[in-house]
Design a protein around this motif. Structure first.
Motif, PDB file in Angstrom:
ATOM      1  N   ARG A   1      -1.192  17.768 -23.676  1.00  0.00           N
ATOM      2  CA  ARG A   1      -2.636  17.503 -23.728  1.00  0.00           C
ATOM      3  C   ARG A   1      -2.982  16.364 -22.758  1.00  0.00           C
ATOM      4  O   ARG A   1      -3.924  16.462 -21.974  1.00  0.00           O
ATOM      5  CB  ARG A   1      -3.036  17.127 -25.162  1.00  0.00           C
ATOM      6  N   GLY A   2      -2.190  15.309 -22.781  1.00  0.00           N
ATOM      7  CA  GLY A   2      -2.425  14.161 -21.894  1.00  0.00           C
ATOM      8  C   GLY A   2      -2.286  14.545 -20.428  1.00  0.00           C
ATOM      9  O   GLY A   2      -3.084  14.131 -19.578  1.00  0.00           O
ATOM     10  N   GLN A   3      -1.273  15.366 -20.161  1.00  0.00           N
ATOM     11  CA  GLN A   3      -1.030  15.770 -18.768  1.00  0.00           C
ATOM     12  C   GLN A   3      -2.193  16.629 -18.250  1.00  0.00           C
ATOM     13  O   GLN A   3      -2.668  16.447 -17.131  1.00  0.00           O
ATOM     14  CB  GLN A   3       0.277  16.551 -18.678  1.00  0.00           C
ATOM     15  N   GLN A   4      -2.639  17.544 -19.104  1.00  0.00           N
ATOM     16  CA  GLN A   4      -3.740  18.408 -18.665  1.00  0.00           C
ATOM     17  C   GLN A   4      -5.027  17.613 -18.484  1.00  0.00           C
ATOM     18  O   GLN A   4      -5.784  17.869 -17.550  1.00  0.00           O
ATOM     19  CB  GLN A   4      -3.899  19.580 -19.610  1.00  0.00           C
TER      20      GLN A   4
ATOM     21  N   CYS B   1       0.361  10.334 -17.918  1.00  0.00           N
ATOM     22  CA  CYS B   1      -0.012  11.545 -17.169  1.00  0.00           C
ATOM     23  C   CYS B   1       1.082  12.603 -17.277  1.00  0.00           C
ATOM     24  O   CYS B   1       0.956  13.689 -16.716  1.00  0.00           O
ATOM     25  CB  CYS B   1      -0.348  11.216 -15.728  1.00  0.00           C
ATOM     26  N   GLY B   2       2.127  12.313 -18.001  1.00  0.00           N
ATOM     27  CA  GLY B   2       3.209  13.279 -18.219  1.00  0.00           C
ATOM     28  C   GLY B   2       4.361  12.543 -18.860  1.00  0.00           C
ATOM     29  O   GLY B   2       4.387  11.312 -18.861  1.00  0.00           O
ATOM     30  N   ALA B   3       5.307  13.301 -19.429  1.00  0.00           N
ATOM     31  CA  ALA B   3       6.474  12.637 -20.027  1.00  0.00           C
ATOM     32  C   ALA B   3       7.557  13.664 -20.301  1.00  0.00           C
ATOM     33  O   ALA B   3       7.278  14.859 -20.457  1.00  0.00           O
ATOM     34  CB  ALA B   3       6.090  11.937 -21.335  1.00  0.00           C
ATOM     35  N   PHE B   4       8.793  13.182 -20.361  1.00  0.00           N
ATOM     36  CA  PHE B   4       9.909  14.006 -20.823  1.00  0.00           C
ATOM     37  C   PHE B   4      10.192  13.616 -22.262  1.00  0.00           C
ATOM     38  O   PHE B   4      10.122  12.431 -22.607  1.00  0.00           O
ATOM     39  CB  PHE B   4      11.164  13.752 -19.991  1.00  0.00           C
TER      40      PHE B   4
ATOM     41  N   ALA C   1      -0.729   5.626 -12.561  1.00  0.00           N
ATOM     42  CA  ALA C   1      -0.509   6.647 -13.592  1.00  0.00           C
ATOM     43  C   ALA C   1       0.930   6.501 -14.092  1.00  0.00           C
ATOM     44  O   ALA C   1       1.839   6.260 -13.296  1.00  0.00           O
ATOM     45  CB  ALA C   1      -0.735   8.030 -13.006  1.00  0.00           C
ATOM     46  N   LEU C   2       1.098   6.657 -15.392  1.00  0.00           N
ATOM     47  CA  LEU C   2       2.418   6.420 -15.981  1.00  0.00           C
ATOM     48  C   LEU C   2       3.021   7.673 -16.577  1.00  0.00           C
ATOM     49  O   LEU C   2       2.322   8.468 -17.214  1.00  0.00           O
ATOM     50  CB  LEU C   2       2.291   5.371 -17.086  1.00  0.00           C
ATOM     51  N   THR C   3       4.336   7.810 -16.383  1.00  0.00           N
ATOM     52  CA  THR C   3       5.088   8.826 -17.110  1.00  0.00           C
ATOM     53  C   THR C   3       6.181   8.098 -17.901  1.00  0.00           C
ATOM     54  O   THR C   3       6.461   6.927 -17.642  1.00  0.00           O
ATOM     55  CB  THR C   3       5.731   9.859 -16.160  1.00  0.00           C
ATOM     56  N   SER C   4       6.771   8.818 -18.860  1.00  0.00           N
ATOM     57  CA  SER C   4       7.750   8.151 -19.710  1.00  0.00           C
ATOM     58  C   SER C   4       8.797   9.132 -20.230  1.00  0.00           C
ATOM     59  O   SER C   4       8.700  10.341 -19.976  1.00  0.00           O
ATOM     60  CB  SER C   4       7.017   7.477 -20.872  1.00  0.00           C
ATOM     61  N   ASP C   5       9.789   8.590 -20.926  1.00  0.00           N
ATOM     62  CA  ASP C   5      10.765   9.392 -21.669  1.00  0.00           C
ATOM     63  C   ASP C   5      10.653   9.020 -23.140  1.00  0.00           C
ATOM     64  O   ASP C   5      10.460   7.831 -23.457  1.00  0.00           O
ATOM     65  CB  ASP C   5      12.201   9.065 -21.240  1.00  0.00           C
ATOM     66  N   PHE C   6      10.812  10.024 -23.988  1.00  0.00           N
ATOM     67  CA  PHE C   6      10.785   9.810 -25.439  1.00  0.00           C
ATOM     68  C   PHE C   6      11.979  10.508 -26.078  1.00  0.00           C
ATOM     69  O   PHE C   6      12.368  11.589 -25.648  1.00  0.00           O
ATOM     70  CB  PHE C   6       9.519  10.418 -26.056  1.00  0.00           C
ATOM     71  N   ILE C   7      12.482   9.887 -27.129  1.00  0.00           N
ATOM     72  CA  ILE C   7      13.504  10.535 -27.959  1.00  0.00           C
ATOM     73  C   ILE C   7      12.929  10.678 -29.363  1.00  0.00           C
ATOM     74  O   ILE C   7      12.404   9.690 -29.905  1.00  0.00           O
ATOM     75  CB  ILE C   7      14.796   9.694 -28.005  1.00  0.00           C
ATOM     76  N   VAL C   8      13.012  11.878 -29.921  1.00  0.00           N
ATOM     77  CA  VAL C   8      12.588  12.046 -31.321  1.00  0.00           C
ATOM     78  C   VAL C   8      13.822  12.260 -32.188  1.00  0.00           C
ATOM     79  O   VAL C   8      14.843  12.771 -31.724  1.00  0.00           O
ATOM     80  CB  VAL C   8      11.623  13.246 -31.522  1.00  0.00           C
ATOM     81  N   GLY C   9      13.705  11.829 -33.441  1.00  0.00           N
ATOM     82  CA  GLY C   9      14.787  12.076 -34.390  1.00  0.00           C
ATOM     83  C   GLY C   9      15.963  11.141 -34.226  1.00  0.00           C
ATOM     84  O   GLY C   9      17.101  11.488 -34.593  1.00  0.00           O
TER      85      GLY C   9
ATOM     86  N   PRO D   1       0.812  -1.220   0.000  1.00  0.00           N
ATOM     87  CA  PRO D   1       0.000   0.000   0.000  1.00  0.00           C
ATOM     88  C   PRO D   1       0.846   1.272   0.000  1.00  0.00           C
ATOM     89  O   PRO D   1       0.396   2.314  -0.475  1.00  0.00           O
ATOM     90  CB  PRO D   1      -0.830  -0.089   1.287  1.00  0.00           C
ATOM     91  N   LYS D   2       2.088   1.180   0.516  1.00  0.00           N
ATOM     92  CA  LYS D   2       2.920   2.401   0.564  1.00  0.00           C
ATOM     93  C   LYS D   2       3.545   2.722  -0.798  1.00  0.00           C
ATOM     94  O   LYS D   2       4.068   3.816  -0.994  1.00  0.00           O
ATOM     95  CB  LYS D   2       4.024   2.235   1.603  1.00  0.00           C
ATOM     96  N   LEU D   3       3.531   1.762  -1.695  1.00  0.00           N
ATOM     97  CA  LEU D   3       4.103   2.013  -3.030  1.00  0.00           C
ATOM     98  C   LEU D   3       3.117   2.893  -3.808  1.00  0.00           C
ATOM     99  O   LEU D   3       1.977   2.493  -4.045  1.00  0.00           O
ATOM    100  CB  LEU D   3       4.345   0.670  -3.729  1.00  0.00           C
ATOM    101  N   MET D   4       3.571   4.078  -4.165  1.00  0.00           N
ATOM    102  CA  MET D   4       2.665   5.068  -4.759  1.00  0.00           C
ATOM    103  C   MET D   4       2.245   4.664  -6.181  1.00  0.00           C
ATOM    104  O   MET D   4       3.028   4.065  -6.913  1.00  0.00           O
ATOM    105  CB  MET D   4       3.344   6.442  -4.789  1.00  0.00           C
ATOM    106  N   PRO D   5       1.024   5.038  -6.564  1.00  0.00           N
ATOM    107  CA  PRO D   5       0.481   4.581  -7.858  1.00  0.00           C
ATOM    108  C   PRO D   5       0.962   5.419  -9.049  1.00  0.00           C
ATOM    109  O   PRO D   5       0.170   5.846  -9.879  1.00  0.00           O
ATOM    110  CB  PRO D   5      -1.028   4.734  -7.658  1.00  0.00           C
ATOM    111  N   GLN D   6       2.249   5.690  -9.087  1.00  0.00           N
ATOM    112  CA  GLN D   6       2.795   6.459 -10.214  1.00  0.00           C
ATOM    113  C   GLN D   6       4.110   5.815 -10.589  1.00  0.00           C
ATOM    114  O   GLN D   6       4.921   5.507  -9.706  1.00  0.00           O
ATOM    115  CB  GLN D   6       3.007   7.918  -9.802  1.00  0.00           C
ATOM    116  N   LEU D   7       4.320   5.602 -11.869  1.00  0.00           N
ATOM    117  CA  LEU D   7       5.524   4.899 -12.310  1.00  0.00           C
ATOM    118  C   LEU D   7       6.117   5.574 -13.536  1.00  0.00           C
ATOM    119  O   LEU D   7       5.403   5.856 -14.499  1.00  0.00           O
ATOM    120  CB  LEU D   7       5.153   3.445 -12.652  1.00  0.00           C
ATOM    121  N   HIS D   8       7.425   5.803 -13.468  1.00  0.00           N
ATOM    122  CA  HIS D   8       8.143   6.354 -14.627  1.00  0.00           C
ATOM    123  C   HIS D   8       8.746   5.172 -15.391  1.00  0.00           C
ATOM    124  O   HIS D   8       9.607   4.471 -14.865  1.00  0.00           O
ATOM    125  CB  HIS D   8       9.234   7.310 -14.141  1.00  0.00           C
ATOM    126  N   LEU D   9       8.262   4.962 -16.597  1.00  0.00           N
ATOM    127  CA  LEU D   9       8.685   3.796 -17.377  1.00  0.00           C
ATOM    128  C   LEU D   9       9.023   4.243 -18.809  1.00  0.00           C
ATOM    129  O   LEU D   9       8.165   4.254 -19.698  1.00  0.00           O
ATOM    130  CB  LEU D   9       7.550   2.760 -17.367  1.00  0.00           C
TER     131      LEU D   9
END
Ligand code: 5AD
Ligand code: SF4
Length: 462
Positions: free
Chosen positions: A380-383, A340-343, A310-318, A265-273
Motif C-alpha cells: 500500500r505504501g509503495q503504491q 516507499c518500499g520494503a523487504f 525516500a526510504l526503504t527498509s527490511d523487516f523480520i516478522v515472527g 547533489p550526486k547522492l540520490m534521494p533514496q536510502l535503504h535503512l
C-alpha cells in the motif's frame, strides 16, 4: 591457441555476492575462461551461495541436484564439468557440502576467492579442496579488475564493495559468522576502481557493504575516512553522475553522513535503512542497539537534510517472543515513516546464532499470517508513493532496452524502473522524463527535452 573454457557463475542472495561473482569471473578471464549464460555447456560451474535464511541455503542443494545431472551428461560426452560452491553456505557448512553433494569438487568461503585458480589446480589433480579460512591478506588485492568490455556488458550502473563483514551481532543474523569481522577497503583502491568503471562508461555507483555506513577505511591522507568522506571523494570522479550506498545500520548514521545527503547533489534521494521491527522489546531481543525512537529520530534528521528523501527498509516478522502487540508496533511504524518500499521476511532460525536458541519460537502459521499483513501494508505504501510520482519530472538514467521496441528502461532517482520512448543511443544518459502513467510498480514517462549528456561510451562495442 587453446579453446576458451566456459564459466557459469550463479549468484544467490545479496548484491555483495553479485559483485564477488563478477570479480571471480574477471580473475578467471586472463586464465582462458569466458562467461556463459548456460550451465549446460560450462566447464566450470560456481554457485555463489547465500546463508541468510534457511530457504536461501536450501536452494543451493536443489541447484546442486541439477548440476549433478549436468555433470553426468558432460561425463557421458567425455567432458569434465568442475563444480564449485562459494559464498556463505560454503563458509558455514564447509566439508558438509561435499558429504551431502559428492559431485561438488571444491568449496570455498567469501574470503578465499583470490585463491580460486590455485584451488582449481588442486581439483584438477583429483583433490576436493575446502577453504573456509579468514586469511589476513586482502582478497581484493588479488582479484583481477574487469576489462572495459566486461564493464560495458554489465551496464551503466555498477556496485563497488567498500567494506565487508559486520561487528553488530544482531541475534538473528549469520553475517558476522559467515563474512567475519568488519573490514573496510582503503579509499585509494576504491577510487581507482570507480575511475576505471567511469572511464568505461559507468554513470552510477552503489557503494556496497554488509554494514556500509560503518566504513572506516584508510584515506588517501593516511587517516581513517568515514563513508561520508569517501562519498564526497567519489562524487568528484569525472563521469560519475549518481551515487548510492547500501546497506546501512541506523546506529552508524552519523551527522556527517546525514549532512552528505544535503551537500552532495550526486547522492540520490533514496536510502535503504533496515529497521527489522517497530517494537522496542523485539529490537532489544534482536540486539539491534537502537530503539524505535532512535530510528524515528534518524529519519527526521535525514529528512531535514534532504526533504525529498525516500526510504526503504527490511523487516523480520515472527522473531522469538513477538506478540501481537509487538507486531502492531511494526505495522504502525510503517505509517509513522511512510516507506516507499520494503523487504519483509519470516524469521528463520540460523544455526549458531543466539536467536535460534531463544524460547518462544513463533509457529510458522503465525509468521505467515503476519508476513501477509505486513506485505499488504508495505505494498500500500509503495503504491501510494508511486502514484505520487504521476505528473512529476525526474532525471532518469537509461540502462537498457525497454519492454517494447523503441522504448528504453531507466531508473528514477528513487530507483523505480521508468519506461520511456527513446533511442537506444541514449543508454547511459540521464534524461529529464515526465511521468505520464503509473501501473502498479511500473512507471511510464515521456522525454521532457533533449539529453543532458553526450552519448556515453556504452553504446560502443568492445
Ligand atoms: N531470518 C529472517 N530474515 C533475516 N534477515 C537476516 N537474517 C534473517 C533471519 N535469520 C533479513 C534482515 C536483513 C536482510 C538482509 O535479511 O531483514 O536486513
Ligand atoms: Fe546482520 Fe546487518 Fe545486523 Fe550486521 S547489522 S548482524 S549484517 S543484520
Amino acid at each position: 591457441m587453446n579453446e576458451p573454457k566456459k564459466l557459469f557463475v550463479k549468484s544467490f542472495g545479496c548484491q555483495m555476492n553479485v559483485y564477488d561473482s563478477r570479480r571471480m569471473a574477471d580473475t578467471m578471464a586472463p586464465r582462458g575462461y569466458v562467461e556463459t549464460a548456460a550451465a549446460d555447456d560450462a566447464d566450470l560451474v560456481i554457485l555463489n551461495t547465500c546463508h541468510i535464511r534457511e530457504k536461501a541455503a536450501e536452494k543451493v542443494y536443489s541447484e546442486l541436484g541439477r548440476v549433478r545431472r549436468l555433470k553426468e551428461t558432460a561425463a557421458s560426452e567425455g567432458r569434465r564439468l568442475v563444480v564449485a560452491v562459494a559464498g556463505c553456505v560454503a563458509q558455514a557448512e564447509g566439508e558438509e557440502i561435499i558429504r551431502r553433494a559428492p559431485s561438488v569438487d571444491l568449496v570455498f568461503g567469501p574470503q578465499s576467492y583470490h585463491r580460486l585458480p590455485e584451488l582449481l589446480a588442486r581439483a584438477a589433480r583429483g583433490e576436493k579442496p575446502v577453504d573456509t579460512e579468514f586469511p589476513l591478506d586482502d582478497k581484493f588485492d588479488h582479484l583481477a579488475a574487469p576489462t572495459p568490455s566486461a564493464i560495458r556488458t554489465r551496464g551503466v550502473s555498477a556496485f563497488v564493495t567498500v567494506q565487508e563483514g559486520c561487528d553488530k551481532f544482531c541475534t538473528f543474523c549469520v553475517v558476522p559468522y559467515t563474512r567475519g569481522a568488519e573490514v573496510s577497503r582503503p579509499a585509494n583502491k576504491i577510487i581507482a576502481e570507480v575511475e576505471r568503471l567511469a572511464a568505461a562508461g559507468v554513470r552510477e555507483i552503489t557503494l556496497i557493504g554488509q554494514n556500509v555506513n560503518a566504513y572506516h577505511g584508510a584515506g588517501t591522507n593516511g587517516r581513517s575516512w568515514s563513508l561520508a568522506r569517501l562519498l564526497e571523494r567519489v562524487s568528484d570522479i569525472e563521469g560519475i553522475e549518481r551515487l548510492r550506498y547500501t546497506t546501512s545500520h541506523p546506529r552508524d548514521m552519523d551527522d556527517e553522513l546525514i549532512a552528505a545527503h544535503r551537500d552532495l547533489p550526486k547522492l540520490m534521494p533514496q536510502l535503504h535503512l533496515p529497521v527489522q521491527s517497530g517494537s522496542d522489546r523485539i529490537l532489544a531481543a534482536m540486539n539491534r542497539r537502537h530503539t524505535r525512537a532512535d530510528y524515528l529520530d534518524v529519519v527526521a534528521r535525514l529528512r531535514a537534510a534532504r526533504p525529498d528523501l525516500a526510504l526503504t527498509s527490511d523487516f523480520i516478522v515472527g522473531f522469538p517472543g513477538e506478540s501481537e502487540a509487538d507486531f502492531a508496533e511494526t505495522l504502525n511504524l510503517l505509517d509513522a515513516i511512510g516507506f516507499c518500499g520494503a523487504f519483509s521476511f519470516k524469521y528463520s532460525p540460523r544455526p549458531g546464532t543466539p536467536g535460534a536458541e531463544l524460547a518462544d519460537q513463533i509457529d510458522d502459521e503465525m509468521k505467515s499470517e503476519r508476513l501477509q499483513r505486513l506485505q499488504t501494508a508495505i505494498d500500500r505504501g509503495q503504491q501510494a508513493f508511486n502514484r505520487s510520482c504521476l505528473g512529476r519530472t525526474f532525471d532518469v538514467l537509461f540502462e537498457k532496452p525497454g519492454r517494447h521496441a523503441g522504448q528504453l528502461v531507466g531508473r528514477s532517482p528513487y530507483l523505480q524502473p521508468v519506461q520511456a520512448t527513446a533511442p537506444s543511443s541514449m543508454i547511459g544518459e540521464i534524461a529529464t522524463v515526465t511521468i505520464t502513467e503509473v501501473a502498479s510498480n511500473s512507471l511510464f514517462g515521456a522525454l521532457a527535452h533533449a539529453p543532458v549528456r553526450e552519448p556515453a561510451l556504452l553504446a560502443a562495442g568492445a
